[in-house]
Design a protein around this motif. Sequence first.
Motif, PDB file in Angstrom:
ATOM      1  N   LYS A   1       0.828  -1.210   0.000  1.00 61.84           N
ATOM      2  CA  LYS A   1       0.000   0.000   0.000  1.00 61.84           C
ATOM      3  C   LYS A   1       0.863   1.262   0.000  1.00 61.84           C
ATOM      4  CE  LYS A   1      -3.584   2.707   0.853  1.00 61.84           C
ATOM      5  NZ  LYS A   1      -4.219   3.274  -0.305  1.00 61.84           N
ATOM      6  N   ILE A   2       1.804   1.338   0.919  1.00 60.27           N
ATOM      7  CA  ILE A   2       2.598   2.560   1.073  1.00 60.27           C
ATOM      8  C   ILE A   2       3.593   2.730  -0.073  1.00 60.27           C
ATOM      9  CG2 ILE A   2       4.284   3.716   2.565  1.00 60.27           C
ATOM     10  CD1 ILE A   2       2.612   2.546   4.956  1.00 60.27           C
ATOM     11  N   THR A   3       4.232   1.657  -0.514  1.00 57.13           N
ATOM     12  CA  THR A   3       5.142   1.799  -1.656  1.00 57.13           C
ATOM     13  C   THR A   3       4.366   2.129  -2.923  1.00 57.13           C
ATOM     14  OG1 THR A   3       5.172  -0.597  -2.013  1.00 57.13           O
ATOM     15  CG2 THR A   3       6.983   0.341  -0.728  1.00 57.13           C
ATOM     16  N   GLY A   4       3.148   1.618  -3.047  1.00 59.62           N
ATOM     17  CA  GLY A   4       2.284   1.995  -4.179  1.00 59.62           C
ATOM     18  C   GLY A   4       1.951   3.481  -4.148  1.00 59.62           C
ATOM     19  N   ASN A   5       1.667   3.996  -2.952  1.00 59.34           N
ATOM     20  CA  ASN A   5       1.403   5.431  -2.813  1.00 59.34           C
ATOM     21  C   ASN A   5       2.634   6.251  -3.218  1.00 59.34           C
ATOM     22  OD1 ASN A   5      -1.135   4.845  -1.830  1.00 59.34           O
ATOM     23  ND2 ASN A   5      -0.648   5.307   0.297  1.00 59.34           N
ATOM     24  N   GLN A   6       3.819   5.810  -2.801  1.00 56.33           N
ATOM     25  CA  GLN A   6       5.047   6.524  -3.141  1.00 56.33           C
ATOM     26  C   GLN A   6       5.297   6.525  -4.645  1.00 56.33           C
ATOM     27  OE1 GLN A   6       7.621   4.199  -0.605  1.00 56.33           O
ATOM     28  NE2 GLN A   6       7.741   5.851   0.922  1.00 56.33           N
ATOM     29  N   GLU A   7       5.073   5.393  -5.292  1.00 56.15           N
ATOM     30  CA  GLU A   7       5.244   5.310  -6.744  1.00 56.15           C
ATOM     31  C   GLU A   7       4.252   6.224  -7.452  1.00 56.15           C
ATOM     32  OE1 GLU A   7       4.883   1.162  -7.683  1.00 56.15           O
ATOM     33  OE2 GLU A   7       6.661   0.646  -6.500  1.00 56.15           O
ATOM     34  N   ARG A   8       3.009   6.228  -6.994  1.00 54.27           N
ATOM     35  CA  ARG A   8       1.997   7.108  -7.582  1.00 54.27           C
ATOM     36  C   ARG A   8       2.375   8.575  -7.385  1.00 54.27           C
ATOM     37  NH1 ARG A   8      -2.313   5.980  -4.660  1.00 54.27           N
ATOM     38  NH2 ARG A   8      -2.057   7.856  -3.404  1.00 54.27           N
ATOM     39  N   ASP A   9       2.891   8.926  -6.204  1.00 55.22           N
ATOM     40  CA  ASP A   9       3.323  10.300  -5.943  1.00 55.22           C
ATOM     41  C   ASP A   9       4.385  10.739  -6.948  1.00 55.22           C
ATOM     42  OD1 ASP A   9       1.614  10.427  -3.760  1.00 55.22           O
ATOM     43  OD2 ASP A   9       3.201  10.037  -2.292  1.00 55.22           O
ATOM     44  N   ARG A  10       5.379   9.876  -7.187  1.00 59.48           N
ATOM     45  CA  ARG A  10       6.448  10.212  -8.145  1.00 59.48           C
ATOM     46  C   ARG A  10       5.895  10.370  -9.555  1.00 59.48           C
ATOM     47  NH1 ARG A  10       9.336   6.871  -4.577  1.00 59.48           N
ATOM     48  NH2 ARG A  10       8.819   4.970  -5.689  1.00 59.48           N
ATOM     49  N   ARG A  11       4.998   9.457  -9.945  1.00 62.18           N
ATOM     50  CA  ARG A  11       4.412   9.512 -11.284  1.00 62.18           C
ATOM     51  C   ARG A  11       3.573  10.776 -11.474  1.00 62.18           C
ATOM     52  NH1 ARG A  11       0.880   5.729 -10.930  1.00 62.18           N
ATOM     53  NH2 ARG A  11      -0.929   7.066 -11.053  1.00 62.18           N
ATOM     54  N   VAL A  12       2.743  11.101 -10.491  1.00 61.07           N
ATOM     55  CA  VAL A  12       1.878  12.281 -10.563  1.00 61.07           C
ATOM     56  C   VAL A  12       2.714  13.557 -10.619  1.00 61.07           C
ATOM     57  CG1 VAL A  12       0.253  13.668  -9.203  1.00 61.07           C
ATOM     58  CG2 VAL A  12      -0.183  11.241  -9.571  1.00 61.07           C
ATOM     59  N   GLU A  13       3.755  13.626  -9.797  1.00 56.56           N
ATOM     60  CA  GLU A  13       4.621  14.809  -9.804  1.00 56.56           C
ATOM     61  C   GLU A  13       5.263  15.002 -11.176  1.00 56.56           C
ATOM     62  OE1 GLU A  13       8.621  16.563  -7.649  1.00 56.56           O
ATOM     63  OE2 GLU A  13       7.337  15.193  -6.510  1.00 56.56           O
ATOM     64  N   ALA A  14       5.758  13.918 -11.766  1.00 55.85           N
ATOM     65  CA  ALA A  14       6.367  13.998 -13.094  1.00 55.85           C
ATOM     66  C   ALA A  14       5.347  14.454 -14.144  1.00 55.85           C
ATOM     67  CB  ALA A  14       6.968  12.650 -13.481  1.00 55.85           C
ATOM     68  N   GLU A  15       4.126  13.935 -14.071  1.00 53.43           N
ATOM     69  CA  GLU A  15       3.088  14.325 -15.024  1.00 53.43           C
ATOM     70  C   GLU A  15       2.754  15.809 -14.912  1.00 53.43           C
ATOM     71  OE1 GLU A  15      -0.340  11.794 -14.524  1.00 53.43           O
ATOM     72  OE2 GLU A  15       0.808   9.976 -14.897  1.00 53.43           O
ATOM     73  N   ILE A  16       2.647  16.303 -13.680  1.00 52.85           N
ATOM     74  CA  ILE A  16       2.319  17.717 -13.477  1.00 52.85           C
ATOM     75  C   ILE A  16       3.456  18.602 -13.980  1.00 52.85           C
ATOM     76  CG2 ILE A  16       1.936  19.488 -11.712  1.00 52.85           C
ATOM     77  CD1 ILE A  16       0.308  17.381 -10.168  1.00 52.85           C
ATOM     78  N   LEU A  17       4.700  18.218 -13.701  1.00 52.49           N
ATOM     79  CA  LEU A  17       5.848  18.987 -14.195  1.00 52.49           C
ATOM     80  C   LEU A  17       5.882  18.988 -15.719  1.00 52.49           C
ATOM     81  CD1 LEU A  17       8.569  17.848 -11.626  1.00 52.49           C
ATOM     82  CD2 LEU A  17       7.612  20.151 -11.857  1.00 52.49           C
ATOM     83  N   ASN A  18       5.559  17.858 -16.343  1.00 50.78           N
ATOM     84  CA  ASN A  18       5.534  17.774 -17.807  1.00 50.78           C
ATOM     85  C   ASN A  18       4.454  18.657 -18.424  1.00 50.78           C
ATOM     86  OD1 ASN A  18       7.721  16.043 -18.016  1.00 50.78           O
ATOM     87  ND2 ASN A  18       6.454  14.204 -17.964  1.00 50.78           N
ATOM     88  N   LEU A  19       3.406  18.948 -17.651  1.00 52.14           N
ATOM     89  CA  LEU A  19       2.347  19.837 -18.129  1.00 52.14           C
ATOM     90  C   LEU A  19       2.729  21.315 -17.975  1.00 52.14           C
ATOM     91  CD1 LEU A  19      -0.804  17.998 -16.715  1.00 52.14           C
ATOM     92  CD2 LEU A  19      -0.118  18.187 -19.118  1.00 52.14           C
ATOM     93  N   GLY A  20       3.914  21.577 -17.423  1.00 51.35           N
ATOM     94  CA  GLY A  20       4.379  22.947 -17.261  1.00 51.35           C
ATOM     95  C   GLY A  20       3.999  23.595 -15.941  1.00 51.35           C
ATOM     96  N   TRP A  21       3.527  22.789 -15.005  1.00 54.12           N
ATOM     97  CA  TRP A  21       3.175  23.293 -13.677  1.00 54.12           C
ATOM     98  C   TRP A  21       4.342  23.062 -12.727  1.00 54.12           C
ATOM     99  CZ3 TRP A  21      -1.693  25.225 -11.920  1.00 54.12           C
ATOM    100  CH2 TRP A  21      -2.642  25.348 -12.928  1.00 54.12           C
TER     101      TRP A  21
END
Length: 138
Positions: A76-96
């Motif tokens: 559960k917690i490592t899945g949350n950490q992986e999702r956090d990294r993925r979401v952060e990368a996606e937001i940065l790629n959108l220029g935010w």
Amino acid sequence: MAAIKSRDTKPELVIRKALHARGFRYRLHSSSLPGKPDLVFKKHRAVIFVHGCFWHGHNCPLFRWPATRQEFWRAKITGNQERDRRVEAEILNLGWRVGVVWECALKGREHLPLIRVIDSLSFWLSSDEKTTVIPNEY
């Protein structure tokens, strides 16, 4: 565990109230961005996530692995950490820009003064820096 909230948590409300008092205006939990960030500052093209140390597996004094159902909690917690990294990368790629405030910055024995946290966030929102993490000492 059903009583644990995913939004409008006490740390999130403290950050929201203090930034609003400083004149920053934001949207809450925008579904138009990946991960539904806690605070969205359209004017500054920035988002802030307020992460709970337990749920996101922060390496700090507030986090420790549960003694029961260890396999479940690790997944559960490592899945949350992986999702956090993925979401952060996606937001940065959108220029935010992405900011993360950890729960331990606001509570616990080693918490930071609220004024320091809000000063750091205010400075970051007004800058061009892509990311910030509070606290970043761990």
